[in-house]
Design a protein around this motif. Structure first.
Motif, PDB file in Angstrom:
ATOM      1  N   MET A 214       0.828  -1.207   0.000  1.00 20.03           N
ATOM      2  CA  MET A 214       0.000   0.000   0.000  1.00 20.03           C
ATOM      3  C   MET A 214       0.861   1.256   0.000  1.00 20.03           C
ATOM      4  SD  MET A 214      -3.210  -0.450  -0.297  1.00 20.03           S
ATOM      5  CE  MET A 214      -3.702   1.204   0.157  1.00 20.03           C
ATOM      6  N   ALA A 215       2.002   1.232   0.700  1.00 22.78           N
ATOM      7  CA  ALA A 215       2.909   2.387   0.695  1.00 22.78           C
ATOM      8  C   ALA A 215       3.429   2.646  -0.713  1.00 22.78           C
ATOM      9  CB  ALA A 215       4.066   2.154   1.662  1.00 22.78           C
ATOM     10  N   LYS A 216       3.725   1.586  -1.424  1.00 18.21           N
ATOM     11  CA  LYS A 216       4.177   1.727  -2.810  1.00 18.21           C
ATOM     12  C   LYS A 216       3.050   2.237  -3.700  1.00 18.21           C
ATOM     13  CE  LYS A 216       6.325  -0.929  -6.570  1.00 18.21           C
ATOM     14  NZ  LYS A 216       6.821  -2.274  -6.990  1.00 18.21           N
ATOM     15  N   PHE A 217       1.846   1.712  -3.482  1.00 21.79           N
ATOM     16  CA  PHE A 217       0.689   2.113  -4.274  1.00 21.79           C
ATOM     17  C   PHE A 217       0.363   3.593  -4.072  1.00 21.79           C
ATOM     18  CE2 PHE A 217      -4.092   2.345  -4.464  1.00 21.79           C
ATOM     19  CZ  PHE A 217      -4.196   2.248  -5.842  1.00 21.79           C
ATOM     20  N   GLU A 336     -10.283   8.813   2.253  1.00 18.42           N
ATOM     21  CA  GLU A 336     -10.506   8.406   0.865  1.00 18.42           C
ATOM     22  C   GLU A 336     -11.263   7.076   0.774  1.00 18.42           C
ATOM     23  OE1 GLU A 336      -8.401   9.886  -2.469  1.00 18.42           O
ATOM     24  OE2 GLU A 336      -6.532   9.482  -1.400  1.00 18.42           O
ATOM     25  N   ALA A 337     -12.186   6.861   1.683  1.00 15.39           N
ATOM     26  CA  ALA A 337     -12.929   5.600   1.701  1.00 15.39           C
ATOM     27  C   ALA A 337     -13.592   5.311   0.358  1.00 15.39           C
ATOM     28  CB  ALA A 337     -13.981   5.637   2.806  1.00 15.39           C
ATOM     29  N   HIS A 338     -14.214   6.331  -0.249  1.00 15.78           N
ATOM     30  CA  HIS A 338     -14.950   6.121  -1.493  1.00 15.78           C
ATOM     31  C   HIS A 338     -14.153   6.505  -2.740  1.00 15.78           C
ATOM     32  CE1 HIS A 338     -18.189   6.246   1.502  1.00 15.78           C
ATOM     33  NE2 HIS A 338     -18.854   5.505   0.665  1.00 15.78           N
ATOM     34  N   SER A 339     -12.982   7.071  -2.562  1.00 17.69           N
ATOM     35  CA  SER A 339     -12.236   7.554  -3.727  1.00 17.69           C
ATOM     36  C   SER A 339     -11.013   6.717  -4.059  1.00 17.69           C
ATOM     37  CB  SER A 339     -11.808   9.012  -3.508  1.00 17.69           C
ATOM     38  OG  SER A 339     -11.101   9.169  -2.291  1.00 17.69           O
ATOM     39  N   ILE A 340     -10.422   6.028  -3.071  1.00 14.72           N
ATOM     40  CA  ILE A 340      -9.241   5.233  -3.371  1.00 14.72           C
ATOM     41  C   ILE A 340      -9.656   4.046  -4.238  1.00 14.72           C
ATOM     42  CG2 ILE A 340      -9.382   3.784  -1.298  1.00 14.72           C
ATOM     43  CD1 ILE A 340      -6.173   5.193  -2.908  1.00 14.72           C
ATOM     44  N   GLY A 341      -8.969   3.869  -5.340  1.00 11.18           N
ATOM     45  CA  GLY A 341      -9.304   2.820  -6.287  1.00 11.18           C
ATOM     46  C   GLY A 341     -10.410   3.189  -7.249  1.00 11.18           C
ATOM     47  N   ALA A 342     -11.111   4.299  -6.989  1.00 10.58           N
ATOM     48  CA  ALA A 342     -12.278   4.650  -7.798  1.00 10.58           C
ATOM     49  C   ALA A 342     -12.047   5.849  -8.707  1.00 10.58           C
ATOM     50  CB  ALA A 342     -13.479   4.930  -6.890  1.00 10.58           C
ATOM     51  N   VAL A 343     -11.143   6.760  -8.346  1.00 12.43           N
ATOM     52  CA  VAL A 343     -10.860   7.920  -9.184  1.00 12.43           C
ATOM     53  C   VAL A 343      -9.357   8.054  -9.368  1.00 12.43           C
ATOM     54  CG1 VAL A 343     -12.942   9.180  -8.513  1.00 12.43           C
ATOM     55  CG2 VAL A 343     -10.841   9.507  -7.218  1.00 12.43           C
ATOM     56  N   ARG A 348      -5.457   5.883  -7.841  1.00 12.32           N
ATOM     57  CA  ARG A 348      -4.791   6.262  -6.602  1.00 12.32           C
ATOM     58  C   ARG A 348      -5.504   7.389  -5.858  1.00 12.32           C
ATOM     59  NH1 ARG A 348      -0.909   3.724  -9.599  1.00 12.32           N
ATOM     60  NH2 ARG A 348       0.796   2.711  -8.447  1.00 12.32           N
ATOM     61  N   GLY A 349      -6.736   7.647  -6.200  1.00 14.46           N
ATOM     62  CA  GLY A 349      -7.552   8.547  -5.411  1.00 14.46           C
ATOM     63  C   GLY A 349      -7.532   9.998  -5.840  1.00 14.46           C
ATOM     64  N   VAL A 350      -8.046  10.835  -4.953  1.00 16.57           N
ATOM     65  CA  VAL A 350      -8.257  12.247  -5.259  1.00 16.57           C
ATOM     66  C   VAL A 350      -6.947  12.991  -5.464  1.00 16.57           C
ATOM     67  CG1 VAL A 350      -9.159  14.408  -4.320  1.00 16.57           C
ATOM     68  CG2 VAL A 350     -10.484  12.328  -4.117  1.00 16.57           C
ATOM     69  N   ARG A 351      -5.922  12.623  -4.713  1.00 10.68           N
ATOM     70  CA  ARG A 351      -4.633  13.287  -4.888  1.00 10.68           C
ATOM     71  C   ARG A 351      -4.116  13.094  -6.305  1.00 10.68           C
ATOM     72  NH1 ARG A 351       0.100  11.046  -6.271  1.00 10.68           N
ATOM     73  NH2 ARG A 351      -0.232   9.369  -4.779  1.00 10.68           N
ATOM     74  N   GLU A 352      -4.220  11.903  -6.829  1.00 11.21           N
ATOM     75  CA  GLU A 352      -3.807  11.654  -8.207  1.00 11.21           C
ATOM     76  C   GLU A 352      -4.778  12.300  -9.192  1.00 11.21           C
ATOM     77  OE1 GLU A 352      -2.386   7.811 -10.779  1.00 11.21           O
ATOM     78  OE2 GLU A 352      -4.424   7.801  -9.992  1.00 11.21           O
ATOM     79  N   PHE A 353      -6.053  12.316  -8.863  1.00 11.21           N
ATOM     80  CA  PHE A 353      -7.081  12.924  -9.704  1.00 11.21           C
ATOM     81  C   PHE A 353      -6.746  14.384 -10.008  1.00 11.21           C
ATOM     82  CE2 PHE A 353     -11.120  15.307  -9.956  1.00 11.21           C
ATOM     83  CZ  PHE A 353     -11.722  14.676 -11.033  1.00 11.21           C
ATOM     84  N   PHE A 354      -6.221  15.089  -9.002  1.00  7.18           N
ATOM     85  CA  PHE A 354      -5.853  16.485  -9.185  1.00  7.18           C
ATOM     86  C   PHE A 354      -4.385  16.674  -9.536  1.00  7.18           C
ATOM     87  CE2 PHE A 354      -9.673  17.160  -6.494  1.00  7.18           C
ATOM     88  CZ  PHE A 354     -10.345  18.054  -7.318  1.00  7.18           C
ATOM     89  N   GLY A 355      -3.617  15.593  -9.610  1.00  4.56           N
ATOM     90  CA  GLY A 355      -2.214  15.717  -9.975  1.00  4.56           C
ATOM     91  C   GLY A 355      -1.356  16.387  -8.931  1.00  4.56           C
TER      92      GLY A 355
END
Length: 552
Positions: A214-217, A336-343, A348-355
């Motif tokens: 998970m740390a790597k992910f 990030e219960a609903h966002s990790i794996g979903a966006v 990788r979640g909202v952080r990746e979603f916004f770059g």
């Protein structure tokens, strides 16, 4: 936030995003509307448009909704009067005669809503299923002979119901297949449980493997996993803040966050959902005035937000919140219960979603109960943070460790998403989820329904408003072999009852079209197509600059 026409509120200004030639929307949540480029894994990323819709209902709908609750309340008082006089049998829980001299264990009036309003439509909740919660599932039929006070099963199974309610975003919640052979092997080797806490004899090599993966992910220094998602919030927030600290919490945060904040003993102040001006005012006041009475500086200021808000389908305005927390030297805790794996392009979640950079968020929290089709949760961030929680978290000290087969299922799921299983199935599922989400949302808007949230959110709330229509909608949809979740007061505001759809990568286009066809029919039958593309009531609050925000 945005109006129904697609404008997005960024930094207090309403921006409209023009469409590119390929049909995708162009825009971002960068400061003053300027597109901001971020570096992620060596590649440039751009902030996504923060287009969100919170369209208001026509006035007559709100009037009829409140009238419905008002009439139901009047009849409730009348029926309670009949029950008190023994004219009508009371099926609710009551104190025994021998306990009449005791202080009541619960207040009778607190159950008024449950007894007189919820009970009328209770059959639409807690429906038992008897199969894996995949794209289709089986539902056990039940009936009531006493107006929903009790239920009995008929023995009939409603087969192949399209599942639009489970948080099975990546479609990994399925019955056993050969890809799960490693989970079976771990069950045979380790058993079903650990029977100890993480600090005693409950840390297995599988837990360590999962944490490293998970740390790597997440691209962070360290991760700690817990056996229960709800407890990950409620037991770890008190370990991070306490008396003399300030918590700034989004008004729509999940109950687990609210409970954790209350248990911490810190001072709690809420800000309006995704309202950057309101949050900045609270931060500025906290810095200027300090603690009440003493006016000493706060020991810590912690901002609590979610990635995707499960009742609104809204995505946190992360870039601007990160900018504020840096400006005022606060800490940011993101669920990030609903966002990790979903966006995000790779899930990788909202952080990746916004770059954004991984270091922009101080504490990452997430659960394994949605996209990863298991149970438990995690806290991720700097190694110093995680090491501190290993010692001070109540979940680490008192809660039983995650079950070994669950840990192996998570290792398998995360490897699938990361592509470490040697296939591209994970990426394909993420991309299919994004396509299904945008297709489903767009079709609902075209039909004239009022839906809430961000265009990229797989959680899709469809507004129903009236309690009678909530019941009729859920019953009719089940008759059409479509399983939906309906939500009302007190989980939502009184006049904003809704159906909440969860789009999955496991849904085929044919399934979605079947659901959309049924929704179109139900929308006409129950008169649910309320959308008039009017300006939302929500952005009005966000655009206003009150006198409190004036620097003079």
């Amino acid at each position: 936030m945005a109006n129904s026409g697609g404008g997005a509120l960024c930094n207090g200004t309403l921006h409209n995003h023009k469409k590119q030639s390929n049909g995708s929307q162009s825009g971002n949540c960068g400061k003053n509307g300027i597109v901001r480029e971020a570096q992620q894994n060596g590649k440039p990323h751009f902030y996504k448009p923060c287009t969100e819709s919170f369209e208001e209902a026509p006035l007559y709908i709100l009037v009829f909704t409140y009238m419905g609750y008002g009439i139901g309340t009047l009849f409730g008082y009348f029926r309670d009067f009949l029950r008190n006089w023994g004219i009508e049998k009371c099926n609710a829980a009551v104190e025994r005669e021998e306990q009449k001299g005791f202080v009541p264990l619960y207040q009778d009036f607190e159950n008024f809503y449950t007894r007189n309003l919820y009970m009328r439509i209770r059959d639409n909740w807690n429906r038992p299923i008897c199969s894996a919660p995949a794209a289709r599932f089986d539902v056990m039929e039940r009936v009531s002979d006493d107006y929903n006070w009790t239920f009995r099963f008929t023995g009939r199974i409603i087969k192949d119901v399209i599942n639009m309610g489970s948080y099975n975003f990546l479609g990994l919640a399925v019955k056993y297949n050969e890809s799960m052979s490693t989970v079976k092997s771990v069950l045979e080797e380790y058993g079903s449980g650990v029977a100890s806490t993480r600090q005693e004899m409950g840390t297995l090599d599988k837990h360590q493997e999962l944490e490293d993966l998970m740390a790597k992910f997440l691209n962070v220094e360290a991760v700690m996993v817990f056996g229960m998602g709800f407890a990950t919030n409620s037991m770890n927030i008190p370990a991070l803040v306490g008396k003399g600290c300030l918590i700034l919490s989004d008004e729509l945060n999940h109950t687990s966050i609210v409970l954790g904040a209350r248990l911490s003993g810190a001072t709690i102040r809420t800000f309006k959902h995704n309202n950057i001006q309101n949050l900045e005012k609270l931060l500025r006041d906290a810095i200027i005035y300090g603690q009440p009475r003493t006016h000493r500086a706060w020991k810590k200021i912690l901002i609590l937000v979610e990635g995707i808000y499960s009742m609104e389908g809204s995505i946190v305005n992360l870039p601007q919140i990160v900018a504020l927390k840096k400006k005022y030297k606060a800490y940011l805790y993101m669920d990030e219960a609903h966002s990790i794996g979903a966006v995000g392009p790779t899930g990788r979640g909202v952080r990746e979603f916004f770059g954004l950079d991984p270091d922009d968020v101080d504490v990452y929290m997430g659960t394994f109960t949605k996209s990863f089709a298991a149970s438990g949760g995690y806290i991720a961030g700097k190694k110093e943070l995680v090491d501190y929680l290993r010692v001070h978290s109540h979940s680490a000290v008192y809660a039983t460790s995650m079950s070994p087969p669950i840990a192996e299922q998570l290792i398998r799921s995360v490897k699938l998403v990361m592509g470490l299983d040697g296939t591209t199935q994970g990426l394909q599922r993420i991309q299919r989820l994004a396509r299904n989400t945008q297709y489903f949302r767009q079709r609902l808007k075209e039909m004239g329904f009022i839906i809430y949230g961000n265009d990229h959110s797989p959680v899709v709330p469809l507004l129903l408003y009236m309690p009678s229509k909530v019941a009729a909608f859920a019953r009719q949809m089940l008759d059409k072999k479509i399983g939906v979740v309906v939500v009302g007061f007190p989980a939502t505001p009184l006049a904003e009852a809704r159906a909440r759809f969860c789009v999955s990568a496991a849904h085929t286009r044919e399934m979605l079209d079947t659901v959309l066809e049924a929704l179109d029919e139900m929308g006409d039958l129950l008169r649910l197509k309320y959308s008039r593309h009017r300006k939302s009531a929500h952005p009005v609050l966000y655009e206003e600059l009150s006198f409190e925000l004036d620097d003079n």
